[in-house]
Design a protein around this motif. Structure first.
Motif, PDB file in Angstrom:
ATOM      1  N   THR A 168       0.987  -1.005  -0.134  1.00 58.67           N
ATOM      2  CA  THR A 168      -0.092   0.044   0.024  1.00 58.67           C
ATOM      3  C   THR A 168       0.766   1.310  -0.033  1.00 58.67           C
ATOM      4  O   THR A 168       0.445   2.469  -0.188  1.00 58.67           O
ATOM      5  N   GLN A 216       2.104   2.681   2.484  1.00 56.28           N
ATOM      6  CA  GLN A 216       1.520   3.353   3.701  1.00 56.28           C
ATOM      7  C   GLN A 216       2.231   3.110   4.868  1.00 56.28           C
ATOM      8  O   GLN A 216       2.586   1.827   5.176  1.00 56.28           O
ATOM      9  N   GLU A 269       8.365   5.995   7.376  1.00 53.53           N
ATOM     10  CA  GLU A 269       8.243   6.652   5.838  1.00 53.53           C
ATOM     11  C   GLU A 269       9.268   6.465   4.992  1.00 53.53           C
ATOM     12  O   GLU A 269       9.367   6.586   3.637  1.00 53.53           O
TER      13      GLU A 269
END
Length: 63
Positions: A16, A18, A41
């Motif tokens: 994803t 994410q 991240e």
């Protein structure tokens, strides 16, 4: 119950793209754990840097 939760962990989901707080997806889709959202991240960038360093070390070892 307050105080019984462990430290927060963050995972980068490679499918994803994410960041997940805590472990929610299957292990095969995750990189981590990371202690901060920011570190998660940047998981792919960190992996690319490590791979480059390892490749350079392998080249030196072959000489």
């Amino acid at each position: 119950m307050a105080g019984t939760e462990g430290p927060r962990t963050y995972w980068f989901n490679i499918v994803t793209k994410q960041v997940e707080e805590g472990h929610h997806s299957g292990w095969q889709d995750l990189m981590g754990p990371y202690s901060t959202r920011e570190a998660a991240e940047h998981a792919l960038e960190q992996a690319a840097v490590r791979n480059k360093v390892w490749d350079e070390q392998d080249e030196q070892d072959e000489r």
